[in-house]
Motif scaffolding. Structure first.
Motif, short mmCIF file in Angstrom:
data_model
loop_
_atom_site.label_atom_id
_atom_site.label_comp_id
_atom_site.label_asym_id
_atom_site.label_seq_id
_atom_site.Cartn_x
_atom_site.Cartn_y
_atom_site.Cartn_z
N ARG A 12 0.83 -1.21 0.00
CA ARG A 12 0.00 0.00 0.00
C ARG A 12 0.86 1.25 0.00
NH1 ARG A 12 -4.80 0.25 4.28
NH2 ARG A 12 -5.29 -1.63 3.06
N ARG A 13 1.94 1.24 0.72
CA ARG A 13 2.83 2.40 0.75
C ARG A 13 3.46 2.63 -0.63
NH1 ARG A 13 7.19 1.98 5.30
NH2 ARG A 13 7.72 3.99 4.33
N TRP A 14 3.88 1.53 -1.26
CA TRP A 14 4.52 1.69 -2.57
C TRP A 14 3.57 2.30 -3.58
CZ3 TRP A 14 9.09 1.69 -4.95
CH2 TRP A 14 9.08 1.66 -6.34
N TRP A 15 2.38 1.75 -3.70
CA TRP A 15 1.47 2.21 -4.73
C TRP A 15 0.89 3.58 -4.42
CZ3 TRP A 15 2.50 0.35 -9.04
CH2 TRP A 15 2.89 -0.97 -9.19
N THR A 16 0.76 3.90 -3.15
CA THR A 16 0.38 5.28 -2.80
C THR A 16 1.47 6.24 -3.24
OG1 THR A 16 -0.93 4.53 -0.90
CG2 THR A 16 -0.23 6.84 -0.91
N GLY A 17 2.73 5.84 -3.01
CA GLY A 17 3.85 6.68 -3.41
C GLY A 17 3.92 6.84 -4.93
N VAL A 18 3.67 5.75 -5.67
CA VAL A 18 3.67 5.82 -7.14
C VAL A 18 2.57 6.76 -7.62
CG1 VAL A 18 3.20 4.51 -9.25
CG2 VAL A 18 4.77 3.60 -7.54
N PHE A 19 1.37 6.62 -7.05
CA PHE A 19 0.26 7.48 -7.45
C PHE A 19 0.57 8.95 -7.17
CE2 PHE A 19 -3.59 9.80 -6.25
CZ PHE A 19 -4.34 9.69 -7.42
N LEU A 20 1.09 9.23 -5.98
CA LEU A 20 1.38 10.63 -5.63
C LEU A 20 2.52 11.19 -6.49
CD1 LEU A 20 1.05 10.49 -1.74
CD2 LEU A 20 -0.59 11.41 -3.41
N ALA A 21 3.52 10.37 -6.78
CA ALA A 21 4.61 10.82 -7.64
C ALA A 21 4.11 11.11 -9.04
CB ALA A 21 5.72 9.77 -7.68
N ALA A 22 3.27 10.21 -9.56
CA ALA A 22 2.69 10.42 -10.90
C ALA A 22 1.82 11.66 -10.92
CB ALA A 22 1.88 9.19 -11.31
N LEU A 23 1.02 11.84 -9.89
CA LEU A 23 0.14 13.01 -9.83
C LEU A 23 0.95 14.29 -9.73
CD1 LEU A 23 -2.77 14.01 -9.72
CD2 LEU A 23 -2.70 13.76 -7.23
N ALA A 24 2.02 14.28 -8.94
CA ALA A 24 2.87 15.47 -8.80
C ALA A 24 3.50 15.85 -10.15
CB ALA A 24 3.96 15.23 -7.75
N ALA A 25 3.98 14.84 -10.89
CA ALA A 25 4.56 15.10 -12.21
C ALA A 25 3.53 15.71 -13.15
CB ALA A 25 5.12 13.81 -12.80
N ARG A 26 2.32 15.23 -13.07
CA ARG A 26 1.27 15.74 -13.96
C ARG A 26 0.79 17.12 -13.55
NH1 ARG A 26 2.37 10.88 -14.36
NH2 ARG A 26 1.69 9.47 -16.01
#
Length: 405
Positions: A12-26
């Motif tokens: 859960r921590r990994w995929w939350t981090g991936v989602f937030l990183a992707a959202l920040a880039a966008r």
């Protein structure tokens, strides 16, 4: 393996981090996009215009020029907001695009099952997609790509279920619905069913995958019936295919730029109302077919050339030369690693639908309009295969490649 620590992070921590990183880039790209006024410079298709027309907030518009699902989503979004707000569509697209990175990871882990390094590969694929330039670039445009790619990945997740009559028919229904978001997906039912049957041909009841086609026609049929009642013509997806077919049926970049104006003038000279998209589409579809019959060799050369244009690693202008050069390097590396990863996973039968999608879209866009934007449905899977290729390069001799059982 140098990247083994990635597997140790709680899921859960990994995929939350991936989602937030992707959202920040966008979101960062959205800020740059708005600062440069790129929506006005690059334009967008009439999805928003259709949604405004349905609300009674804009001029009358033929609402079958483009597939309806994305305008329906915008219509609902504007209805909740009580007013049109372009930025809300862009923010929603950014959320869809960021969520797609997580969906890709879930699909990859489910597809690879118990294979060694399956979790590591899935996590790297999702992280790669979070920063992939093509996915980031189109993520906040006023276009349907982020919305469609998210639905596409949910569809491929659904394909991981065990085959049964109900499952196959339900998958087909979902696929038909997804095709209402992007009409190029509409004919994928046939190659998909063949790929699924071939993959499972030795398994009991493999023939059930034929029911995918049966379910697939439901949503387009309902939309077509609506259009028959409203417009007097059965239109199951959209009517922009004929126009796009001739507009992009050339290898001359300058001619592609000139054709929309020339086509409008030609349609008017032929006595057509250029506002009648149905008649114009039929006219240019017939013109393309006549050209193919009269000049088969030239048509074959155009189709072959468009295949390579679809897979070119460089973007066209108006991007700056330095940006185009950097992206050319990136996409070349992506293709090389993806090819290595695809070879590594060549014995993975669960990937049969992905191979079918690559072949189908490559063939389709070798005929219809070709653009890097239209490669976006394949981009998450390219990130997946590139991650597999990267792991293959980084593994120690004692390590098994991610495709080995």
């Amino acid at each position: 393996m140098r990247l083994a620590f990635v597997e140790k992070i709680e899921g859960r921590r990994w995929w939350t981090g991936v989602f937030l990183a992707a959202l920040a880039a966008r979101l960062l790209w959205l800020a740059i996009w708005e600062a440069k006024g790129l929506s006005a410079r690059l334009g967008f298709d009439p999805y928003l215009t259709i949604a405004l027309y349905w609300h009674g907030w804009g001029p009358q518009w033929l609402d079958v020029t483009h597939p309806p699902l994305f305008p329906m989503w915008i219509y609902l979004l504007f209805g909740v907001l009580g007013r049109p707000w372009w930025l809300a569509v862009q923010l929603a697209n950014g959320l869809f695009s960021a969520a797609s990175c997580v969906a890709l990871g879930f699909w990859a882990e489910g597809a690879l099952g118990e294979r060694p390094q399956a979790r590591l590969l899935a996590r790297l694929a999702g992280l790669w997609a979070a920063f992939d330039p093509l996915l980031v670039f189109f993520s906040i445009q006023l276009q349907s790509e982020p919305f469609f790619v998210f639905l596409e990945l949910l569809f491929f997740l659904a394909l991981l279920r065990r085959p049964s009559a109900l499952c196959a028919f339900g998958v087909g229904v979902f696929g038909g619905l997804v095709s209402l978001a992007r009409s190029v997906f509409g004919l994928f039912a046939a190659p998909l069913s063949i790929a699924l049957w071939w993959r499972d041909r030795k398994a009991p009841r493999a023939w059930l995958w034929v029911l995918v086609c049966a379910g697939w026609v439901l949503a387009p049929a309902l939309w077509g019936a609506r259009n028959k009642a409203r417009h007097g013509t059965f239109i199951p997806l959209a009517i922009n295919g004929g126009w796009n077919l001739w507009e992009g049926f050339t290898l001359d970049r300058d001619e592609v730029r000139r054709r929309p104006l020339e086509m409008s003038q030609e349609a008017a000279a032929a006595g057509l109302d250029t506002r009648d998209a149905i008649a114009c589409g039929e006219y240019f579809a017939a013109k393309t077919k006549a050209f193919v019959r009269e000049h088969p060799l030239s048509a074959a050369k155009i189709v072959a050339g468009k295949f390579f244009l679809y897979w070119r690693p460089w973007p066209y202008d108006p991007h700056q030369r330095g940006v185009r050069a950097a992206l050319s390097v990136y996409f070349t590396v992506l293709f090389v690693l993806a090819a290595l990863g695809a070879w590594t996973l060549k014995d993975c039968p669960v990937l049969a639908p992905v191979w079918a999608l690559f072949l189908y879209l490559s063939a389709l866009h070798s005929v219809f309009f070709t653009s890097l934007r239209y490669r976006s449905p394949l981009e998450p899977f390219l990130c997946f295969f590139a991650a597999a290729g990267l792991l293959r390069l980084l593994r120690r001799p004692a390590d098994a490649p991610p495709g080995d059982a």
